[in-house]
Design a protein around this motif. Structure first.
Motif, short mmCIF file in Angstrom:
data_model
loop_
_atom_site.label_atom_id
_atom_site.label_comp_id
_atom_site.label_asym_id
_atom_site.label_seq_id
_atom_site.Cartn_x
_atom_site.Cartn_y
_atom_site.Cartn_z
N ASN A 1 17.42 -0.01 -9.41
CA ASN A 1 16.57 1.06 -10.27
C ASN A 1 15.21 1.21 -9.48
O ASN A 1 14.95 2.37 -9.47
N ALA A 2 14.73 -0.10 -9.06
CA ALA A 2 13.50 0.25 -8.50
C ALA A 2 13.56 0.93 -7.09
O ALA A 2 12.75 1.41 -6.90
N CYS A 3 14.66 0.94 -6.53
CA CYS A 3 14.86 1.24 -5.34
C CYS A 3 14.66 2.80 -5.15
O CYS A 3 14.60 3.61 -4.23
N ASP A 4 15.54 3.37 -6.43
CA ASP A 4 15.22 4.70 -6.65
C ASP A 4 14.08 5.32 -6.53
O ASP A 4 13.69 6.36 -6.05
N ALA A 5 13.05 4.50 -7.21
CA ALA A 5 11.53 4.87 -7.31
C ALA A 5 10.73 4.77 -5.90
O ALA A 5 10.01 5.41 -5.44
N LEU A 6 11.37 3.40 -4.98
CA LEU A 6 10.56 3.44 -3.85
C LEU A 6 11.10 4.70 -2.81
O LEU A 6 10.14 4.82 -2.03
N GLU B 1 18.24 -7.25 -1.96
CA GLU B 1 18.08 -6.86 -0.43
C GLU B 1 17.87 -5.40 -0.29
O GLU B 1 17.03 -5.01 0.35
N ASN B 2 18.48 -4.46 -1.15
CA ASN B 2 18.18 -3.10 -1.11
C ASN B 2 16.67 -2.88 -1.37
O ASN B 2 15.95 -1.99 -0.74
N PHE B 3 16.09 -3.74 -2.34
CA PHE B 3 14.51 -3.65 -2.62
C PHE B 3 13.99 -4.00 -1.30
O PHE B 3 12.91 -3.34 -1.14
N LYS B 4 14.13 -5.03 -0.77
CA LYS B 4 13.20 -5.46 0.38
C LYS B 4 13.26 -4.60 1.50
O LYS B 4 12.36 -4.15 1.98
N LYS B 5 14.49 -3.90 1.85
CA LYS B 5 14.70 -2.94 2.85
C LYS B 5 13.82 -1.77 2.42
O LYS B 5 13.22 -1.28 3.13
N GLN B 6 14.15 -1.11 1.19
CA GLN B 6 13.13 0.33 1.00
C GLN B 6 11.64 -0.27 0.79
O GLN B 6 10.88 0.74 1.35
N SER B 7 11.06 -1.50 0.49
CA SER B 7 9.75 -1.87 0.46
C SER B 7 9.30 -2.04 1.84
O SER B 7 8.04 -1.68 2.11
N ARG B 8 10.15 -2.40 2.93
CA ARG B 8 9.56 -2.48 4.31
C ARG B 8 9.39 -1.23 4.69
O ARG B 8 8.66 -0.91 5.60
N ILE B 9 10.34 -0.36 4.52
CA ILE B 9 10.15 1.13 5.07
C ILE B 9 8.83 1.84 4.62
O ILE B 9 7.94 2.28 5.35
N LEU B 10 8.58 1.65 3.12
CA LEU B 10 7.44 2.01 2.55
C LEU B 10 6.25 1.60 3.21
O LEU B 10 5.08 2.14 3.73
N GLY B 11 6.26 0.27 3.52
CA GLY B 11 5.20 -0.51 4.33
C GLY B 11 4.94 -0.06 5.76
O GLY B 11 3.68 -0.02 6.19
N ASN B 12 6.00 0.30 6.39
CA ASN B 12 5.75 0.83 7.77
C ASN B 12 5.06 2.15 7.65
O ASN B 12 4.51 2.49 8.68
N TYR B 13 4.83 2.79 6.51
CA TYR B 13 4.19 4.04 6.61
C TYR B 13 2.72 3.77 5.88
O TYR B 13 2.04 4.79 5.21
N GLY B 14 2.42 2.53 5.63
CA GLY B 14 1.11 2.03 5.06
C GLY B 14 0.93 2.09 3.61
O GLY B 14 -0.06 1.80 3.25
N PHE B 15 2.07 2.25 2.77
CA PHE B 15 1.95 1.98 1.46
C PHE B 15 2.09 0.59 1.07
O PHE B 15 2.65 -0.21 1.44
N LYS B 16 1.05 0.38 0.12
CA LYS B 16 0.80 -0.93 -0.47
C LYS B 16 1.05 -1.02 -2.02
O LYS B 16 0.30 0.30 -2.80
N PHE B 17 1.70 -2.00 -2.56
CA PHE B 17 1.61 -1.87 -4.11
C PHE B 17 0.35 -2.44 -4.80
O PHE B 17 -0.45 -3.23 -3.97
N LEU B 18 0.06 -1.81 -5.84
CA LEU B 18 -1.18 -2.45 -6.65
C LEU B 18 -1.25 -4.03 -6.76
O LEU B 18 0.04 -4.51 -7.08
N LYS B 19 -2.02 -4.64 -6.51
CA LYS B 19 -2.07 -6.25 -6.75
C LYS B 19 -2.54 -6.56 -8.13
O LYS B 19 -1.84 -7.75 -8.58
N LYS B 20 -3.19 -5.95 -9.04
CA LYS B 20 -3.57 -6.04 -10.20
C LYS B 20 -2.96 -5.11 -11.34
O LYS B 20 -2.62 -3.87 -11.02
N GLU B 21 -2.65 -5.62 -12.32
CA GLU B 21 -2.15 -4.60 -13.55
C GLU B 21 -3.30 -3.27 -13.87
O GLU B 21 -4.47 -3.69 -14.04
N PRO B 22 -2.91 -2.17 -13.61
CA PRO B 22 -3.83 -1.21 -13.67
C PRO B 22 -4.09 -0.91 -15.29
O PRO B 22 -3.42 -1.27 -16.04
#
Length: 450
Positions: free
Chosen positions: A58-63, A83-104
């Motif tokens: 479900n989160a992969c769709d969002a990634l 594993e799908n999440f790890k793959k999609q997050s790596r792709i995003l990371g390759n384009y410089g995207f970073k997750f928020l570290k603290k609750e917004p």
């Protein structure tokens, strides 16, 4: 009509077996989500979007969606990543995207997307997730659920303004308890036409364009549209009779001592010339259920009929329509199966108990509620167009009369129940005034607008 399915994982697996691998399905799901968000962002000035992520598909769709959007933020909750999440997050990371570290601060976002859990989640929401959803639900942001609102059917869940179903409309979204949390339901295309993706739907959601009502030819006479008999009391019986008359019946007679409408004929008893009989609305003497006159006449059984075990005599007839609300259905199930099933249990499992009943009996069941279910054997239909306007005494009486009118005009019992229920919901939906002012007489009057 839109097809309904209760297990989308089977559909996904069928697509994979036919050559559409998981990456393709995820990509198409994410693109559909991104398109919806872009459309909604246009309604805001420099819209700020936030994704809440779990760690599964479900989160992969969002990634994937994030990849297709210019500006957005994402906050990942502390759940195990597949594993799908790890793959999609790596792709995003390759384009410089970073997750928020603290609750917004959720109040700073215009759009918040729930991609925490999908339809396969079976556990319980932890305390931290509930706290986050409480904050999000109380924010003014437009809230979008990816596939289903996370936690739907549990003690607490995400409350969406829009739910984007991935590939197929899930049955759970049409349960009565879901109506408050799903908002508008939309369906995402996963790269294959709906007809090919869903080969054996479990039911259908009726839409406004599916409505079919009585058509009157120029040379028609009242005899062409049936003589409807209503067995009820002065009040509820008259409402049913007026519902029938205003929905197209040729003649309507009320078996009662008096009526509050001059348009309704009064009768002492049901006569053989009756084309259809609707009974039970405020009816105290239920001995009529033992009368042989009912043996060969199409019937609509409502309200007080569910107080008598004599209703069992009619359940194997295909020309009989039952219209119980959940409490009445609970009584009916006890008569049929000798089981005490509470109203609350029924409301959490409406589809299950509707199918349990119809697997045994031949009649048409119209189980009333926020999203009425109309079912006969393996043919199931749902109407989700109604609203709280219909939560008034007398609305169900009018519906019974409307069904009887269509039966009198030679609609099949299933079609009569479907179309009357759909029209009933549409009248309430189109009412433009204060919801609290809606009543059964306004419902009857509103039939002229269908």
């Amino acid at each position: 009509m839109k097809a309904i399915y209760n297990n989308s994982q089977i559909l996904d697996q069928n697509a994979i077996n036919n050559g559409l691998n998981e990456d393709i399905l995820l990509e198409n799901a994410g693109i559909s989500l991104a398109k919806l968000i872009k459309k909604e962002q246009k309604k805001f000035n420099k819209a700020k979007a936030l994704f809440l992520l779990g760690g599964g598909n479900n989160a992969c769709d969002a990634l994937v969606a994030i990849r297709h959007l210019k500006k957005c933020k994402a906050f990942k909750l502390e759940f195990k990543e597949n594993e799908n999440f790890k793959k999609q997050s790596r792709i995003l990371g390759n384009y410089g995207f970073k997750f928020l570290k603290k609750e917004p601060n959720f109040n700073k976002f215009d759009i918040i997307v729930d991609a925490v859990f999908g339809s396969g989640f079976k556990g319980k929401l932890n305390t931290k997730t509930i706290e986050i959803f409480q904050k999000v639900n109380s924010s003014k942001a437009l809230k979008i659920a990816c596939d289903i609102p996370s936690g739907l059917g549990m003690e607490f869940c995400f409350k969406a303004d829009i739910t984007l179903c991935m590939g197929a409309l899930k049955e759970i979204l049409l349960e009565d308890f879901a109506k408050e949390f799903v908002g508008k339901i939309k369906i995402a295309n996963l790269g294959i036409s709906n007809k090919k993706f869903i080969k054996e739907p479990q039911g259908f959601l009726l839409k406004e364009k599916d409505l079919n009502i009585i058509k009157r030819k120029v040379n028609s006479s009242k005899a062409n549209f049936g003589h409807i008999y209503i067995a009820g009391n002065e009040s509820a019986g008259t409402l049913a009779a007026l519902g029938a008359l205003n929905f197209g019946a040729g003649l309507v007679s009320l078996v009662a001592k008096k009526t509050f409408s001059p348009l309704i004929m009064l009768k002492d008893k049901i006569e053989p010339k009756a084309n259809v009989v609707a009974l039970g609305m405020g009816l105290n003497n239920l001995d009529i259920l033992k009368d042989d006159i009912l043996d060969n006449i199409p019937l609509v059984l409502d309200a007080n009929c569910f107080l008598s075990e004599n209703i069992l005599n009619f359940l194997q007839r295909k020309d009989v329509i039952l219209t119980p609300h959940p409490k009445e259905f609970s009584r009916l199930l006890k008569f049929c199966f000798k089981e005490d099933i509470s109203t609350s249990v029924i409301q959490k499992n409406r589809f299950f108990y509707a199918r349990k009943f119809t697997n045994t009996f031949e009649c048409v069941l119209l189980l009333k509620g926020a999203n009425p279910i109309i079912i006969q054997k393996d043919q199931l239909f749902v109407v989700n167009l109604g609203n709280a306007n219909l939560a008034k005494g007398g609305s169900g009486d009018v519906l019974s009369g409307m069904i009887a009118a269509l039966l009198g005009a030679n609609f099949s019992p299933l079609d009569a129940a479907k179309n009357a229920c759909l029209a009933h919901a549409l009248v309430a939906k189109k009412y433009k005034f204060n919801q609290n002012s809606f009543d059964a007489l306004k419902l009857i009057k509103g039939l002229k607008c269908i």
